[in-house]
Structure formats: structure tokens, C-alpha cells
Design a protein around this motif. Structure first.
Motif, PDB file in Angstrom:
ATOM      1  N   ARG A   1       0.816  -1.214   0.000  1.00 43.16           N
ATOM      2  CA  ARG A   1       0.000   0.000   0.000  1.00 43.16           C
ATOM      3  C   ARG A   1       0.853   1.268   0.000  1.00 43.16           C
ATOM      4  O   ARG A   1       0.348   2.360  -0.261  1.00 43.16           O
ATOM      5  N   GLU A   2       2.158   1.117   0.287  1.00 38.74           N
ATOM      6  CA  GLU A   2       3.040   2.283   0.281  1.00 38.74           C
ATOM      7  C   GLU A   2       3.333   2.774  -1.141  1.00 38.74           C
ATOM      8  O   GLU A   2       3.781   3.893  -1.330  1.00 38.74           O
ATOM      9  N   TYR A   3       3.100   1.927  -2.126  1.00 37.64           N
ATOM     10  CA  TYR A   3       3.547   2.201  -3.484  1.00 37.64           C
ATOM     11  C   TYR A   3       2.377   2.469  -4.416  1.00 37.64           C
ATOM     12  O   TYR A   3       1.412   1.709  -4.455  1.00 37.64           O
ATOM     13  N   LYS A   4       2.480   3.532  -5.173  1.00 42.03           N
ATOM     14  CA  LYS A   4       1.456   3.859  -6.153  1.00 42.03           C
ATOM     15  C   LYS A   4       1.916   3.575  -7.574  1.00 42.03           C
ATOM     16  O   LYS A   4       1.091   3.540  -8.489  1.00 42.03           O
ATOM     17  N   SER A   5       3.204   3.390  -7.762  1.00 47.59           N
ATOM     18  CA  SER A   5       3.743   3.152  -9.099  1.00 47.59           C
ATOM     19  C   SER A   5       4.311   1.742  -9.160  1.00 47.59           C
ATOM     20  O   SER A   5       5.155   1.381  -8.337  1.00 47.59           O
ATOM     21  N   TRP A   6       3.862   0.996 -10.170  1.00 47.90           N
ATOM     22  CA  TRP A   6       4.270  -0.400 -10.342  1.00 47.90           C
ATOM     23  C   TRP A   6       4.625  -0.675 -11.790  1.00 47.90           C
ATOM     24  O   TRP A   6       4.021  -0.117 -12.706  1.00 47.90           O
TER      25      TRP A   6
END
Length: 127
Positions: A112-117
Motif C-alpha cells: 500500500r506504500e507504493y502507487k507506481s508499479w
């Protein structure tokens, strides 16, 4: 919008090595946290390793001493994951993720810490 592109996956025999690469575009970030996650079929996505722009690295216990994460240099938003001593348990889709404009925190393994994958790169290890 950050675009992440992974490369370097493939198929190896147990004990082999692979090197994954992740490049972020279109901007170069002076401050970032870049992480590698993996997901095997039927399993949750798990954090493998993370590194931030000042070079602080974190590892999951399952890969410590076998995997090494690094960043290219202070001027690029690019990381590498050197994977040695691969076992069939390492078989998964590997994803790069990024938090721009911030360093890695103690919750680096939280998806959930990451918005870019990135789109992912497959790693398959045969016994």
C-alpha cells in the motif's frame, strides 16, 4: 505519472543467477524508494528488497545473503536486483515499485506504500 519498466527475468536451474533491472521515467528523482516485490500463483505479493536514493538497502529474510539490490548512481532512477543461489521457491513474477520524492521507511514491504508499479518480469527456477 511514473512509468517503471523491468527487465532481466528468465528461466534458470536451481543454484543459478539472474539480474533484474528497473528503470523509472520520464523523470529523474533525486529522492526515491525503489523496491522489488514478487508474487507466485496463489500467493500474496511480498516485498523482496528495497533501496532508496541514498543507498540504504532493505531485504526480506528469505533472500538476505543471496540477493543484492543496488542503484545505478545518484543521477538516475534505476535499480538492479542481483539474484544468486536461486531455488524453485524463488519462482514468481517480480515487480518493481517506486515511491518518488521519499526515502524507504520501515514499512517498505507494505504494497500500500507504493502507487507506481511495473508490469512485472517472470523468474522461473527449475530443480
Amino acid at each position: 505519472q511514473v512509468v517503471l519498466v523491468e527487465s532481466g527475468g528468465g528461466s534458470v536451474e536451481s543454484g543459478g543467477s539472474l539480474r533484474l533491472s528497473c528503470a523509472a521515467s520520464p523523470y529523474r528523482y533525486r529522492r526515491f524508494c525503489m523496491a522489488w516485490f514478487r508474487q507466485a500463483p496463489g500467493n500474496e505479493r511480498e516485498g523482496v528488497a528495497a533501496i532508496d536514493s541514498v543507498g540504504t538497502a532493505n531485504y526480506a529474510d528469505s533472500v538476505k545473503d543471496r540477493f543484492t539490490i543496488s542503484q545505478e548512481n545518484a543521477k538516475t532512477s534505476r535499480s538492479f536486483l542481483q539474484m544468486n543461489g536461486l531455488t524453485p521457491d524463488d519462482t514468481a513474477m517480480y515487480y518493481c515499485a517506486m515511491i518518488p520524492l521519499n526515502y524507504c521507511s520501515g514499512s517498505w514491504r507494505d504494497v500500500r506504500e507504493y502507487k507506481s508499479w511495473g508490469q512485472g518480469t517472470q523468474v522461473t527456477v527449475s530443480s
